[in-house]
Design a protein around this motif. Structure first.
Motif, PDB file in Angstrom:
ATOM      1  N   GLN A   1      56.479  45.207  48.688  1.00 46.78           N
ATOM      2  CA  GLN A   1      56.053  44.493  49.908  1.00 46.78           C
ATOM      3  C   GLN A   1      57.236  43.811  50.598  1.00 46.78           C
ATOM      4  O   GLN A   1      57.053  42.862  51.343  1.00 46.78           O
ATOM      5  CB  GLN A   1      54.997  43.441  49.548  1.00 46.78           C
ATOM      6  CG  GLN A   1      53.687  44.001  49.055  1.00 46.78           C
ATOM      7  CD  GLN A   1      52.861  44.604  50.176  1.00 46.78           C
ATOM      8  OE1 GLN A   1      52.974  44.213  51.333  1.00 46.78           O
ATOM      9  NE2 GLN A   1      52.049  45.580  49.849  1.00 46.78           N
TER      10      GLN A   1
ATOM     11  N   VAL B   1      55.003  36.828  50.366  1.00 45.30           N
ATOM     12  CA  VAL B   1      54.599  38.197  50.033  1.00 45.30           C
ATOM     13  C   VAL B   1      55.820  39.096  49.895  1.00 45.30           C
ATOM     14  O   VAL B   1      55.941  39.881  48.946  1.00 45.30           O
ATOM     15  CB  VAL B   1      53.631  38.764  51.101  1.00 45.30           C
ATOM     16  CG1 VAL B   1      53.361  40.253  50.858  1.00 45.30           C
ATOM     17  CG2 VAL B   1      52.317  37.987  51.080  1.00 45.30           C
TER      18      VAL B   1
ATOM     19  N   ASP C   1      43.799  36.953  50.432  1.00 43.83           N
ATOM     20  CA  ASP C   1      45.083  36.664  49.783  1.00 43.83           C
ATOM     21  C   ASP C   1      45.703  35.398  50.374  1.00 43.83           C
ATOM     22  O   ASP C   1      46.313  34.598  49.656  1.00 43.83           O
ATOM     23  CB  ASP C   1      46.029  37.858  49.958  1.00 43.83           C
ATOM     24  CG  ASP C   1      47.199  37.819  48.986  1.00 43.83           C
ATOM     25  OD1 ASP C   1      46.964  37.549  47.785  1.00 43.83           O
ATOM     26  OD2 ASP C   1      48.347  38.032  49.421  1.00 43.83           O
TER      27      ASP C   1
ATOM     28  N   SER D   1      57.738  38.130  46.544  1.00 42.25           N
ATOM     29  CA  SER D   1      57.079  38.062  45.241  1.00 42.25           C
ATOM     30  C   SER D   1      56.273  39.291  44.874  1.00 42.25           C
ATOM     31  O   SER D   1      55.950  39.476  43.695  1.00 42.25           O
ATOM     32  CB  SER D   1      56.154  36.841  45.188  1.00 42.25           C
ATOM     33  OG  SER D   1      55.071  37.011  46.097  1.00 42.25           O
ATOM     34  N   LYS D   2      55.931  40.145  45.831  1.00 45.02           N
ATOM     35  CA  LYS D   2      55.039  41.262  45.530  1.00 45.02           C
ATOM     36  C   LYS D   2      55.791  42.592  45.546  1.00 45.02           C
ATOM     37  O   LYS D   2      56.641  42.830  46.409  1.00 45.02           O
ATOM     38  CB  LYS D   2      53.876  41.290  46.513  1.00 45.02           C
ATOM     39  CG  LYS D   2      53.023  40.017  46.442  1.00 45.02           C
ATOM     40  CD  LYS D   2      51.659  40.199  47.046  1.00 45.02           C
ATOM     41  CE  LYS D   2      50.823  38.950  46.834  1.00 45.02           C
ATOM     42  NZ  LYS D   2      49.444  39.118  47.299  1.00 45.02           N
TER      43      LYS D   2
END
Length: 365
Positions: A81, A74, A98, A77-78
């Motif tokens: 975040q 997370v 998720d 990649s986000k």
């Protein structure tokens, strides 16, 4: 200073508390690091204090590593975040959803996000997970959250709004007594290791135990012409001694290998090699009946030959299935197979056998 003061403080403490007051940004990253570790620490505390068998503890550790990789995933990649942490107090049903998505396709991240596996490594390259596997994982994650709630570590109960489906299983596939005897009587002298493992499979199908229990057996498990053991899966909660009388075939196999080198009941090899040998023995014996099985990844039915799906667990199913066709008493069979009383596993064996189906259809002639 007054709020934090205690009798144990020293000059270093005073310097730190003043510096922290005037320069909080210096300590923010340190506090975040502590929080990042907190989920891992809670998980470790759970593994240490919650009553678990060593096998279940090992399974929980696999899930713990998955969750720690999810946390890194997370952050890497986000958008927005980068400071994400798994916090037992802030996990929501949306976060659980998720995590589910992550577990479904984690195997694709092995090359995309190598950092995940550098920080939280696994011995094996990750493979696709079926729905039943993820359902099992989430059942264990729910156990962790309920334990934390019971221990007053959190008031968060995200699973109250996150439903976990029941696992989906196909009809248990097992071989008939005729097929078992065909396998047992096949001359495999030109395939010595396959012959040995074939004999072990036949023996397992005559006592009905799980592979983990079989591999722990020694010659001391033979007591008055019977095998006695405590099923590993139930020994921590309600340990019951399983006693299975040995029939003539089982005694013949034990006699055949009575002089093998160590104290193990039979000449066992690794579980993977055992399963490979079982498949080979089935194929050499011509056990190629086509059966319908459920693909664990797609949840769709497939047609397979018996020798393609043969495994150690088929020996246990063969024991249970053939007895169940004659004596439909789950508690009586459970006393032989090591199932807990009231086990739902027997629901899957309540299939009308093929001969009875033919008789019923012939009534329509």
């Amino acid at each position: 200073i007054t709020k934090s003061y205690s009798e144990d403080v020293d000059s270093d403490w005073l310097l730190t508390i003043i510096d922290k007051y005037h320069h909080p940004e210096k300590y923010k990253q340190r506090e975040e690091t502590i929080n990042i570790l907190s989920f891992e620490q809670i998980f470790d505390d759970f593994l240490q204090k919650h009553k678990l068998s060593e096998v279940r503890r090992k399974n929980f550790r696999v899930i713990k590593r998955c969750l720690l990789r999810y946390e890194i995933y997370v952050r890497e990649s986000k958008i927005n975040q980068q400071k994400f942490i798994l916090d037992i107090n802030t996990v929501t049903p949306e976060v659980l959803s998720d995590i589910w998505s992550f577990l479904e396709i984690e195997h694709t991240y092995f090359e995309l996000y190598p950092n995940l596996y550098e920080q939280i490594p696994e011995k094996r390259t990750p493979k696709p997970r079926g729905k039943n596997t993820i359902i099992d994982y989430f059942g264990k994650i729910r156990t962790l959250f309920l334990w934390c709630y019971d221990k007053k570590l959190t008031q968060n109960r995200p699973f109250d709004q996150f439903k976990i489906e029941d696992c989906t299983y196909g009809t248990p596939i097992y071989i008939t007594l005729e097929e078992r005897d065909k396998l047992y009587e096949k001359d495999l002298s030109n395939h010595r290791q396959t012959e040995i493992q074939r004999d072990i499979f036949i023996f397992q199908s005559l006592i009905g135990c799980r592979i983990g229990d079989l591999y722990k057996m020694t010659k001391k498990n033979i007591i008055n012409d019977a095998i006695e053991y405590i099923a590993r899966k139930t020994k921590d909660n309600n340990p019951v001694t399983v006693r299975v009388p040995l029939n003539d075939k089982a005694k013949t196999i034990l006699e055949k290998y009575k002089d093998h080198s160590d104290d193990k009941l039979l000449p066992f090899i690794s579980e993977q090699k055992y399963n490979d040998a079982i498949k080979k023995a089935f194929e050499l014996s011509g056990l190629n009946r086509i059966v319908t099985v459920l693909n664990p990844l797609t949840n769709e039915e497939e047609k397979k030959a018996l020798h393609e799906i043969a495994s150690s667990h088929m020996a246990r199913r063969t024991f249970i299935g053939n007895i169940y066709k004659r004596v439909k008493d789950p508690n009586l069979i459970g006393a032989l197979s090591g199932h807990k009383e009231g086990s739902k596993a027997f629901n899957r064996y309540r299939e009308i056998d093929e001969e009875l189906k033919k008789e019923l259809v012939n009534l329509l002639d």
